[in-house]
Design a protein around this motif. Structure first.
Motif, PDB file in Angstrom:
ATOM      1  N   THR A   7       0.843  -1.198   0.000  1.00 23.33           N
ATOM      2  CA  THR A   7       0.000   0.000   0.000  1.00 23.33           C
ATOM      3  C   THR A   7       0.881   1.251   0.000  1.00 23.33           C
ATOM      4  OG1 THR A   7      -1.827  -1.137   1.012  1.00 23.33           O
ATOM      5  CG2 THR A   7      -1.754   1.199   1.391  1.00 23.33           C
ATOM      6  N   ALA A   8       2.055   1.151   0.625  1.00 24.47           N
ATOM      7  CA  ALA A   8       2.999   2.280   0.610  1.00 24.47           C
ATOM      8  C   ALA A   8       3.656   2.382  -0.757  1.00 24.47           C
ATOM      9  CB  ALA A   8       4.049   2.109   1.698  1.00 24.47           C
ATOM     10  N   THR A   9       4.206   1.269  -1.225  1.00 25.33           N
ATOM     11  CA  THR A   9       4.730   1.193  -2.594  1.00 25.33           C
ATOM     12  C   THR A   9       4.919  -0.268  -2.926  1.00 25.33           C
ATOM     13  OG1 THR A   9       6.253   2.212  -4.176  1.00 25.33           O
ATOM     14  CG2 THR A   9       7.261   1.299  -2.206  1.00 25.33           C
ATOM     15  N   ARG A  69       3.774  13.908 -10.902  1.00 26.77           N
ATOM     16  CA  ARG A  69       4.784  13.153 -10.134  1.00 26.77           C
ATOM     17  C   ARG A  69       4.154  11.976  -9.407  1.00 26.77           C
ATOM     18  NH1 ARG A  69       7.652  15.524  -5.792  1.00 26.77           N
ATOM     19  NH2 ARG A  69       5.917  16.968  -5.632  1.00 26.77           N
ATOM     20  N   ASN A  70       2.902  12.149  -8.982  1.00 24.26           N
ATOM     21  CA  ASN A  70       2.231  11.133  -8.160  1.00 24.26           C
ATOM     22  C   ASN A  70       0.761  11.550  -7.960  1.00 24.26           C
ATOM     23  OD1 ASN A  70       2.491  13.272  -6.314  1.00 24.26           O
ATOM     24  ND2 ASN A  70       4.419  12.448  -5.562  1.00 24.26           N
ATOM     25  N   THR A  71       0.055  10.789  -7.168  1.00 28.66           N
ATOM     26  CA  THR A  71      -1.350  11.106  -6.850  1.00 28.66           C
ATOM     27  C   THR A  71      -1.445  12.479  -6.196  1.00 28.66           C
ATOM     28  OG1 THR A  71      -1.714   8.755  -6.404  1.00 28.66           O
ATOM     29  CG2 THR A  71      -3.367  10.294  -5.540  1.00 28.66           C
ATOM     30  N   THR A  72      -0.537  12.737  -5.279  1.00 34.21           N
ATOM     31  CA  THR A  72      -0.546  13.993  -4.536  1.00 34.21           C
ATOM     32  C   THR A  72      -0.489  15.178  -5.487  1.00 34.21           C
ATOM     33  OG1 THR A  72       0.602  12.874  -2.736  1.00 34.21           O
ATOM     34  CG2 THR A  72       0.704  15.290  -2.734  1.00 34.21           C
ATOM     35  N   GLY A 178      -7.616   7.535  -6.797  1.00 36.77           N
ATOM     36  CA  GLY A 178      -7.478   6.128  -7.175  1.00 36.77           C
ATOM     37  C   GLY A 178      -6.127   5.552  -6.784  1.00 36.77           C
ATOM     38  N   ALA A 179      -5.425   6.192  -5.846  1.00 35.77           N
ATOM     39  CA  ALA A 179      -4.078   5.719  -5.476  1.00 35.77           C
ATOM     40  C   ALA A 179      -4.088   4.250  -5.073  1.00 35.77           C
ATOM     41  CB  ALA A 179      -3.506   6.570  -4.342  1.00 35.77           C
ATOM     42  N   GLN A 180      -5.154   3.831  -4.392  1.00 38.53           N
ATOM     43  CA  GLN A 180      -5.202   2.431  -3.950  1.00 38.53           C
ATOM     44  C   GLN A 180      -6.094   1.560  -4.826  1.00 38.53           C
ATOM     45  OE1 GLN A 180      -3.080   1.355  -1.984  1.00 38.53           O
ATOM     46  NE2 GLN A 180      -2.403   3.219  -0.970  1.00 38.53           N
ATOM     47  N   HIS A 202       3.955   4.087  -8.744  1.00 36.87           N
ATOM     48  CA  HIS A 202       4.804   3.282  -7.839  1.00 36.87           C
ATOM     49  C   HIS A 202       4.018   2.300  -6.983  1.00 36.87           C
ATOM     50  CE1 HIS A 202       4.024   5.324  -3.913  1.00 36.87           C
ATOM     51  NE2 HIS A 202       3.680   6.334  -4.694  1.00 36.87           N
ATOM     52  N   LYS A 203       2.704   2.468  -6.935  1.00 35.01           N
ATOM     53  CA  LYS A 203       1.892   1.517  -6.160  1.00 35.01           C
ATOM     54  C   LYS A 203       1.358   0.399  -7.049  1.00 35.01           C
ATOM     55  CE  LYS A 203       0.215   5.118  -3.011  1.00 35.01           C
ATOM     56  NZ  LYS A 203       1.021   4.948  -1.811  1.00 35.01           N
ATOM     57  N   MET A 204       1.681   0.452  -8.345  1.00 32.52           N
ATOM     58  CA  MET A 204       1.144  -0.547  -9.282  1.00 32.52           C
ATOM     59  C   MET A 204       2.260  -1.124 -10.152  1.00 32.52           C
ATOM     60  SD  MET A 204      -1.210   2.140 -11.457  1.00 32.52           S
ATOM     61  CE  MET A 204      -1.491   1.085 -12.887  1.00 32.52           C
ATOM     62  N   HIS A 341       0.345   6.588  11.373  1.00 32.28           N
ATOM     63  CA  HIS A 341      -0.999   7.054  11.015  1.00 32.28           C
ATOM     64  C   HIS A 341      -1.264   6.901   9.517  1.00 32.28           C
ATOM     65  CE1 HIS A 341       1.131  10.542   9.618  1.00 32.28           C
ATOM     66  NE2 HIS A 341       1.572  10.804  10.827  1.00 32.28           N
ATOM     67  N   HIS A 342      -0.286   6.414   8.780  1.00 32.26           N
ATOM     68  CA  HIS A 342      -0.417   6.124   7.348  1.00 32.26           C
ATOM     69  C   HIS A 342      -0.919   7.340   6.561  1.00 32.26           C
ATOM     70  CE1 HIS A 342      -0.003   2.280   9.172  1.00 32.26           C
ATOM     71  NE2 HIS A 342      -1.242   2.244   9.618  1.00 32.26           N
ATOM     72  N   CYS A 343      -0.481   8.530   6.967  1.00 33.93           N
ATOM     73  CA  CYS A 343      -0.893   9.777   6.299  1.00 33.93           C
ATOM     74  C   CYS A 343      -2.415   9.941   6.333  1.00 33.93           C
ATOM     75  CB  CYS A 343      -0.377   9.865   4.864  1.00 33.93           C
ATOM     76  SG  CYS A 343       1.398   9.855   4.772  1.00 33.93           S
ATOM     77  N   ALA A 344      -3.028   9.428   7.379  1.00 33.34           N
ATOM     78  CA  ALA A 344      -4.473   9.625   7.565  1.00 33.34           C
ATOM     79  C   ALA A 344      -4.701   9.924   9.047  1.00 33.34           C
ATOM     80  CB  ALA A 344      -5.250   8.399   7.119  1.00 33.34           C
ATOM     81  N   THR A 357      -1.025  -0.631  13.068  1.00 33.68           N
ATOM     82  CA  THR A 357      -0.065  -1.409  12.287  1.00 33.68           C
ATOM     83  C   THR A 357      -0.810  -1.884  11.054  1.00 33.68           C
ATOM     84  OG1 THR A 357       0.858  -2.203  14.360  1.00 33.68           O
ATOM     85  CG2 THR A 357       1.570  -3.348  12.374  1.00 33.68           C
ATOM     86  N   ARG A 358      -0.155  -1.838   9.915  1.00 35.09           N
ATOM     87  CA  ARG A 358      -0.858  -2.183   8.671  1.00 35.09           C
ATOM     88  C   ARG A 358      -0.087  -3.236   7.865  1.00 35.09           C
ATOM     89  NH1 ARG A 358      -1.175   2.438   4.319  1.00 35.09           N
ATOM     90  NH2 ARG A 358       0.931   1.674   3.929  1.00 35.09           N
ATOM     91  N   ALA A 359      -0.767  -4.326   7.579  1.00 33.79           N
ATOM     92  CA  ALA A 359      -0.215  -5.317   6.638  1.00 33.79           C
ATOM     93  C   ALA A 359      -0.996  -5.146   5.346  1.00 33.79           C
ATOM     94  CB  ALA A 359      -0.406  -6.725   7.175  1.00 33.79           C
TER      95      ALA A 359
HETATM   96  N1  C6P Z   1      -0.393   6.205   0.552  1.00 32.70           N
HETATM   97  C1  C6P Z   1       0.510   4.680   2.197  1.00 32.70           C
HETATM   98  O1  C6P Z   1       1.435   4.095   2.774  1.00 32.70           O
HETATM   99  P1  C6P Z   1       1.524   9.467  -3.446  1.00 32.70           P
HETATM  100  O2  C6P Z   1       2.380   9.533  -2.224  1.00 32.70           O
HETATM  101  O3  C6P Z   1       1.244  10.822  -4.024  1.00 32.70           O
HETATM  102  O4  C6P Z   1       2.008   8.475  -4.434  1.00 32.70           O
HETATM  103  O5  C6P Z   1       0.110   8.880  -2.963  1.00 32.70           O
HETATM  104  C2  C6P Z   1      -0.634   9.571  -2.012  1.00 32.70           C
HETATM  105  C3  C6P Z   1      -1.843   8.779  -1.609  1.00 32.70           C
HETATM  106  C4  C6P Z   1      -3.092   9.297  -1.899  1.00 32.70           C
HETATM  107  N2  C6P Z   1      -4.204   8.621  -1.592  1.00 32.70           N
HETATM  108  C5  C6P Z   1      -4.174   7.440  -0.994  1.00 32.70           C
HETATM  109  C6  C6P Z   1      -5.455   6.718  -0.701  1.00 32.70           C
HETATM  110  C7  C6P Z   1      -2.941   6.870  -0.660  1.00 32.70           C
HETATM  111  O6  C6P Z   1      -2.906   5.692  -0.057  1.00 32.70           O
HETATM  112  C8  C6P Z   1      -1.748   7.564  -0.960  1.00 32.70           C
HETATM  113  C9  C6P Z   1      -0.407   7.030  -0.553  1.00 32.70           C
HETATM  114  C10 C6P Z   1       0.813   5.527   0.997  1.00 32.70           C
HETATM  115  O7  C6P Z   1      -0.659   4.556   2.560  1.00 32.70           O
HETATM  116  C11 C6P Z   1       1.962   6.439   1.257  1.00 32.70           C
HETATM  117  S1  C6P Z   1       1.627   7.632   2.479  1.00 32.70           S
END
Ligand code: C6P
Length: 385
Positions: A7-9, A69-72, A178-180, A202-204, A341-344, A357-359
């Motif tokens: 989920t992180a990468t 660059r990414n979802t962000t 749609g990051a996940q 990077h997540k796919m 907190h997994h950025c949440a 903790t996240r698996a």
């Molecule tokens: N979540 C996690 O470990 P970026 O970093 O821009 O590629 O993705 C951001 C992002 C946006 N939305 C959701 C639902 C996400 O899960 C993520 C990235 C990773 O959960 C890294 S913090």
């Protein structure tokens, strides 16, 4: 080593590494600029990748696919370009309580700057969105509903098609994070009728440093550029500029060329396996993990209890033991999970937890790895008495 942190990468297949190496060894040149053979080959490879990614999400045209660059960055692009040109003080943006920071903070920046209002669809005890509350918020006539298609903490798969249809009915646009979901489920933007969709390579199975903003053509056409510089212009004088056509209007400067090519190879890799097969495998592993982990006393799984409502994410707490300690001891056994907190953070506040903790699982994870995780968690419990 057992990697349970996709989920992180995600990990990357050799075909992706090979495609990037081939570009650097055989085609290395800047794109859209040169007339020489190498530049043409590099441009073609970069644009071929865009077509592959567009087809992967069923975008009507690859011109609707902006590399970021990414979802962000994709979400920030919408907030800066569409948000700053369209939203005024008092306008409402609806988010959900299960958003990642990258789909909260850009809107909070806009709220501070423009005085827009933000309201959140609550997450219920079962980890699902409160759709009644959502409908109440729609009655306030928001301009935008921006929501995650799959929570990176709870694993919840949100009813995206319904959320979007309801948003449209209320006159709002819909942005899907749609990051996940894009890495783990078949996603069809045309069927969803999403106005915007953001995701990261990077997540796919792809490289870091590249992501996508998909947008409806008319919307992207109407939006002002996000950044100024080379490639995003058609003509520049000392007095001003005219913007380039889509998608280049939003791609200022030399882009991540090798990464785009790697992204194309990642999409080939996933397409060969089939996203239906990826989703079925993950659901099976997740259901198994939930069964195995729920046998452990003192372990509480966050989010939906039904694996069918979840992607491959199992976040949990262990009574009396800090998630960082859990992750550290699992790491000693060669098991990589994420703790924190997994950025949440707002979601964790809502759940009354400082961290979890996240698996998380992907196409390469196995039941045996889940068994090893369960054994290690028991070890953590024994160590901490
Ligand atoms: N979540 C996690 O470990 P970026 O970093 O821009 O590629 O993705 C951001 C992002 C946006 N939305 C959701 C639902 C996400 O899960 C993520 C990235 C990773 O959960 C890294 S913090």
């Amino acid at each position: 080593m057992i990697y349970l942190d996709s989920t992180a990468t995600s990990q990357k297949p050799s075909s992706v590494l090979q495609a990037m190496e081939d570009y650097y060894r055989r085609q290395n040149a800047n794109i859209h600029r040169g007339v020489h053979t190498l530049a043409e080959e590099a441009t073609q490879a970069y644009e071929e990748a865009r077509k592959k990614v567009a087809a992967f999400i069923h975008a009507p045209s690859s011109r609707q696919l902006v590399y970021t660059r990414n979802t962000t960055e994709a979400i920030n692009l919408v907030a800066y370009s569409w948000g700053r040109s369209q939203l005024k003080a008092g306008d409402l943006v609806v988010l959900t309580e299960m958003e990642h920071h990258s789909n909260i903070v850009p809107w909070q920046i806009l709220a501070a700057e423009r005085g827009i209002q933000i309201r959140y669809v609550p997450v219920m005890e079962d980890g699902l969105l409160d759709m009644n509350a959502y409908h109440d918020l729609l009655a306030l006539k928001p301009r935008l509903v921006a929501f995650t298609h799959m929570s990176n903490v709870l694993g919840t798969i949100t009813p995206a098609k319904q959320i979007i249809a309801d948003a449209h009915q209320a006159g709002a646009l819909a942005l899907v994070d749609g990051a996940q979901s894009v890495p783990h489920l078949p996603v069809d933007v045309a069927d969803l009728d999403a106005d915007f969709l953001a995701f990261s390579a990077h997540k796919m199975c792809g490289p870091t440093g590249i992501g996508v903003l998909y947008g409806k053509m008319a919307l992207l056409e109407s939006m002002p550029p996000f950044m100024g510089g080379g490639d995003m212009i058609r003509r520049v004088t000392f007095e001003g500029f005219t913007s380039n056509e889509l998608p280049y209007k939003f791609e200022a400067g030399t882009p991540a060329i090798a990464e785009a090519i790697g992204f194309g190879a990642a999409v080939d890799y996933l397409s060969q396996i089939g996203m239906d097969a990826v989703a079925v495998h993950e659901q099976e592993i997740t259901a198994y993990a939930m069964d195995r982990l729920s046998e452990i006393s003192g372990l509480q799984i966050l989010g939906p209890v039904d694996a069918h409502q979840k992607g491959g994410v199992v976040s949990f707490t262990l009574q009396g033991i800090h998630p960082h300690d859990v992750a550290q001891i699992l790491d000693e056994d060669g098991i990589a999970v994420r703790a924190g907190h997994h950025c949440a953070m707002p979601l964790h506040q809502k759940l009354g937890l400082p961290a979890s903790t996240r698996a998380s699982f992907y196409l390469y994870n196995t039941r045996e790895e889940v068994d090893a995780l369960a054994v290690s968690i028991e070890k953590v419990k024994n160590l901490f008495g």
